[in-house]
Each structure stands twice: as C-alpha cells, then as structure tokens.
Design a protein around this motif. Structure first.
Motif, short mmCIF file in Angstrom:
data_model
loop_
_atom_site.label_atom_id
_atom_site.label_comp_id
_atom_site.label_asym_id
_atom_site.label_seq_id
_atom_site.Cartn_x
_atom_site.Cartn_y
_atom_site.Cartn_z
N TRP A 197 -6.06 -1.79 -1.94
CA TRP A 197 -6.42 -0.38 -1.76
C TRP A 197 -5.17 0.49 -1.66
N LEU A 198 -5.29 1.69 -2.20
CA LEU A 198 -4.32 2.73 -1.94
C LEU A 198 -4.91 3.65 -0.88
N VAL A 199 -4.37 3.60 0.30
CA VAL A 199 -4.93 4.39 1.41
C VAL A 199 -4.53 5.84 1.24
N ASN A 200 -5.53 6.70 1.08
CA ASN A 200 -5.30 8.14 0.93
C ASN A 200 -5.25 8.85 2.28
N LEU B 137 0.84 -1.19 0.00
CA LEU B 137 0.00 0.00 0.00
C LEU B 137 0.87 1.23 0.00
N LYS B 138 0.47 2.23 -0.73
CA LYS B 138 1.27 3.44 -0.87
C LYS B 138 0.54 4.64 -0.29
N ILE C 269 4.14 7.24 13.87
CA ILE C 269 4.92 7.75 12.75
C ILE C 269 4.29 9.03 12.20
N ASP C 270 2.98 9.17 12.32
CA ASP C 270 2.30 10.37 11.81
C ASP C 270 2.73 11.62 12.57
N TYR C 271 3.09 11.45 13.83
CA TYR C 271 3.62 12.58 14.60
C TYR C 271 5.00 12.97 14.06
N GLN D 221 -0.33 7.22 8.02
CA GLN D 221 0.87 6.42 7.79
C GLN D 221 0.94 5.22 8.74
N HIS D 222 0.43 5.39 9.96
CA HIS D 222 0.41 4.25 10.88
C HIS D 222 -0.46 3.13 10.33
N VAL D 223 -1.63 3.48 9.81
CA VAL D 223 -2.53 2.47 9.24
C VAL D 223 -1.89 1.81 8.03
#
Length: 555
Positions: free
Chosen positions: A397-400, A3-4, A436-438, A477-479
C-alpha cells in the motif's frame, strides 16, 4: 517495497509502484490510475487501536514554564483559584513560593520608618481601548480598558496569604539533583508549616479587569504635590498595621544582619509566601492563570537625610522589593465526586490488553489515555488470526493519509461549550517526544497558538449546539514510519492541552505508584477535562475509536 508518503507528486508515486512490479515493462499511461496493465485503486482500512486511561495521584508542579513564542520563555505558568469542572468536579489551586530580596544587605538609613507594605500580583491581560477620565475641573487623564486572559469563572472564593515556615530546598540531598515538588506536597507533606503566620484574607476574591490607579501625595513645606499612575489589572493591597509591624521587625530591625546579607541566608530566614485558595460554600469559584514571578511585596519606608552644608534634616523615601522567585509550587487538589469516574480511573480496572470503552482525559493532577495503534490481532484474508501490524506490513500500500478519531461521549460530557478542551495532544508515551507529524506540520505557528498545528492536531469539532463531537489527529507519517519499520510501534499518550506549542514534558518520578512516568507539562497546566469513547461492544459502532488509513493499492 518502502511505503511512500503521498506528499510527493502523483508522478513520483506512479514511477515507484511501477518499478516494483517490473523494471522491464513498457509503460503506457491511460488516465491517472492505469499504467500499462496495472490498475490502481484508492481504498480505506480501519484499524482498531487499543486504549485505556491512566490516572495520576499527583504530578510534578514546581517551576512550570509556559513556552508560547518559539524557543523564548513567555511566562511561568501558575494557577490560582477554584475551578468547577462539569464532569470531574472541583479542583483547587494554591501557590507556595520563595521570595528574594531585590537588593541584598539593604541600608534603610537613619531613623527609618516603615510607611506601608504593599502586595501586587498582576493578571494576564491585554489592552482593549482607551478613554478620557475627568480628574478635576482642569485635568483629564487617559485611562486604559483591559480584558483579562485565562480567567475561568466569576464566582467569589476565599484567598489567604501566609508567611510560610517550610524550608524549600534547591537540591535533593539524596541525588544532588534539583529538588522536585509535587501537586500534593503542600497539603500532604508540608502541613501547617506553610500556614504559620496569616498575613491577609479576602473572603470574596474575584479578579477584576479594571486598571489600578495609584495616587501619591508628597509634602514639601507648605506645598503638597499629587502624582498619579496607572497599572495593569492586578490584585493589589496594603497589609494591615499589625502586619506592617511584623515586617518592620523582620526587615528594618535586621539591617546589617547576616539574614539579609546573601540569598541563601535569606531563603532560610524568610522561607516563602503561601497563597491559599478555598472554595466558598455553594459557589462555582474562579480560576486565574498568572506568572507568579511578576508578583512582589514592596516595603515603602522613609528616613532622615542631613544636609551637611546647612545642617538641616529632611525626610526621604526608599523601597525594598521582595520578588517571588526561584522555587514556585502549584498545589492541585481535585475532588472527583462522580463514583463512575472514580472507579473508571482505578488502575486495577484498566484493561491494558483489550482496551477500555471509556477514556478519561483531565488536566492538572488528572489523567490521560494510552493508545496502542496496532496491538491486537485480526482475521486476515485467509481466515487466520494474525497480528494486525504484521498483516499491514505485508500489504503493498501507498499510505495517503492516516487519522485517529476520538469521539466525545456526550452522555457523560453533558455540558459542553467553553468547558471542553479545544485541543488534545498526542506524544510518545515512553519518551514524551511529539510525533514526526508534529515536527513536519507546516501550520505550527508560535505567534498564534489557537491556529497552530491544525493539520496534525485538529481543534475540537462541534455540533450545531457548540458541543464537542470529536477530535481528529493526523498521524500519517508516524504510521508510514511504523509500517516501514523505521519507527517502533510504541504506545502513545493522548492528553488535554491548553497550548499545542507547549510540548515540554516533566518526569513524574518519584511517585507513590508510578515510576518514570512522562507527563506533558501542557496537561499539568490545563484545567479542563473530557471523556472519550474507546472500543468495546457497548460503544456505538459509529463512535468507536478508530485509525483510518487511506491508501492506494494495485488492483
């Protein structure tokens, strides 16, 4: 297929997806969603996380450092006073601190006389302007006006200072590691030893934003010189004559003694100062944040000075300063007077498998929420029950974007506004590390904490009456990392935070019930609380905790 993250350009996404289906296809772009014979669509999936509350009987509360500017320590966070939370009831904060001689083995001189003993405890404040003050017919001075930072409530409380007789160890003899002290130690374990000698009492203490003006008169022969100075807002007072006599015995009479000769001897000799806050009957109280290491006790004394050339003797003045340093402990005593909350926070009442309908977040010795993003089962496309994480990993899926939304239970948080925490913070409950999102949030701004991390940790969203509606946490990004298998689906903690730049943690071990529990220090030094919706049949569907995953998939 990996996934990107769609922080990449859309052209990059198109190439990656197309390559997955066929490396030999002839590509023709029609619009932005059709490549060859492959169509793409944007869609949304609502995952149902499981969450419950975790209550703390006590938290580590010694030497709490507040980091507010990059990697630089701005100040140590100490709380003093009484705070009435409209949801969780009253919390009382007191402080026990060691003190240290600014000058070891002091020499007070010949015929020393202790003139005064002064306590000074600055508040966190900022200058807001200046004004001219007329002192006399010929003199004006520039006075500064101030605004106090981090003061909550304006009702009087009782404030008392004691000379403590409890010895605070630097190291735990059982482990040879630094000694850990907890929020209930003063009231539970130290007992009357910290209230050995009463030094001062103020029955109506309220922090003032006024600057402190000092006026000192110095006599020289027939002439008297007056000097004036101005200090930032603070609690400042002279101890009584009785207490001054005590300090003379403790210090001036001990000149040359082993007790004043080195730091270790002195800490055992003069074991500390206990600053005790108590609520007034029927009063709402006030709570002030400060750096106790800026506080001091100053002994002002005079002594003989002999001029050897003419054998005359005059008096000179000296000062011995006691700094509040080394070990500083915050006592926190919260009395939750709502039985529903008391029962709702009991460990035995937490459904750690299916989650709870109500989540309690409270700073200090309070509580936070534990969240499992993908801990349950779902009914998949074939009608079979399947683990949700396994199901999601199978999707191309490409997670947006992925967002956690926590709705505030306004039936329980009936008084909102300034009493609600502006921010909440999410972290790895097993390690205490931020997500990681932080780390990748470009809005992290150490100079302006209120504007920091707003992409990942959005501030509270309020309704037209300024009452909180929800908090949104972006965990894209964590997901992605979890679905890729790059990150484990660990349980996450969600706590209140006074400052999202402050991401250090303390290890809450040992405790009575919980071992190796990680608690963000930002939660411990926060005083506010809130109540959030979890999941369950009685939770309105529009308010249920959810993880919205916005993605792009092939039709």
């Amino acid at each position: 297929m990996k996934l990107k993250n769609t922080f990449f350009k859309i052209t990059t996404i198109v190439v990656v997806v197309s390559a997955f289906f066929s490396c030999n296809d002839d590509f023709n772009t029609v619009g932005s969603e059709v490549i060859g014979d492959i169509n793409f669509k944007d869609d949304q999936y609502a995952a149902i996380p499981k969450a419950y509350s975790k209550r703390f009987e006590r938290v580590r509360s010694n030497n709490l450092v507040k980091q507010v500017s990059g990697n630089q320590v701005s100040y140590h966070a100490n709380m003093l006073g009484v705070y009435d939370d409209p949801v969780y009831g009253q919390s009382t904060y007191s402080i026990l601190s060691q003190v240290q001689l600014q000058q070891l083995n002091p020499n007070f001189g010949t015929n020393a006389v202790l003139d005064s003993v002064v306590f000074s405890m600055p508040y966190l404040s900022r200058a807001t302007g200046t004004t001219q003050v007329q002192i006399d017919a010929n003199t004006t001075e520039t006075a500064t006006t101030y605004s106090l930072d981090s003061v909550y409530g304006n009702q009087p409380i009782k404030l008392s200072l004691y000379k403590s007789n409890y010895f605070l160890r630097d190291f735990d003899p059982a482990t040879d590691e630094r000694q850990v002290y907890f929020s209930d130690d003063i009231n539970t374990n130290f007992a009357a030893e910290v209230e050995k000698t009463l030094l001062y009492t103020n029955d109506s203490f309220v922090p003032s934003a006024k600057e402190v003006v000092l006026r000192v008169e110095t006599a020289s022969g027939d002439n008297t010189t007056t000097t004036r100075s101005r200090l930032t807002p603070r609690l400042r007072f002279k101890f009584s004559e009785e207490i001054k006599t005590l300090f003379k015995t403790l210090f001036l009479d001990k000149q040359g003694s082993s007790e004043l000769s080195n730091a270790n001897n002195f800490r055992n000799y003069f074991r500390g100062i206990y600053v005790k806050a108590e609520p007034e009957v029927g009063g709402g109280g006030n709570l002030v944040y400060l750096n106790m290491r800026d506080a001091q006790i100053a002994l002002h004394y005079s002594f003989d000075v002999t001029n050897t050339s003419n054998s005359t003797t005059t008096r000179d003045q000296g000062e011995l300063v006691l700094n509040f340093s080394n070990t500083v402990i915050n006592s926190i005593e919260t009395n939750i007077d709502n039985n529903d909350i008391v029962n709702g926070l009991k460990e035995e009442n937490q459904d750690t498998i299916n989650g709870e309908e109500t989540l309690y977040l409270k700073g200090g010795d309070g509580a936070y929420a534990i969240v499992d993003l993908f801990g349950g089962n779902i009914t998949n496309e074939t009608g079979e029950e399947e683990n949700e994480l396994t199901f999601l990993k199978r999707q191309d899926w490409l997670v947006n974007e992925a967002n956690l939304t926590f709705y505030i239970d306004q039936n329980k948080v009936t008084t909102g506004g300034d009493t609600e925490p502006e921010r909440i913070y999410i972290f790895n409950a097993e390690t205490g590390e931020p997500l990681i999102d932080y780390v990748i949030d470009g809005s992290i701004n150490s100079e302006q904490p209120s504007l920091s991390g707003v992409n990942h940790l959005s501030p509270i969203s309020r309704d037209s009456d300024k009452n909180g509606e929800f908090y949104k946490i972006q965990v894209t990004q964590h997901v992605i990392n979890v679905l890729n298998g790059d990150t484990e689906n660990v349980k996450l903690g969600v706590s209140v935070s006074q400052n999202v730049n402050y991401i250090t943690v303390v290890d809450n071990t040992p405790t009575i019930k919980i071992d190796n529990e990680i608690i963000p220090t930002s939660s411990i030094v926060s005083h506010e609380g809130t109540v959030l919706y979890g999941n369950g049949a009685d939770v309105p569907e529009s308010k249920r905790l959810k993880l919205d995953i916005i993605y792009t998939a092939a039709k």
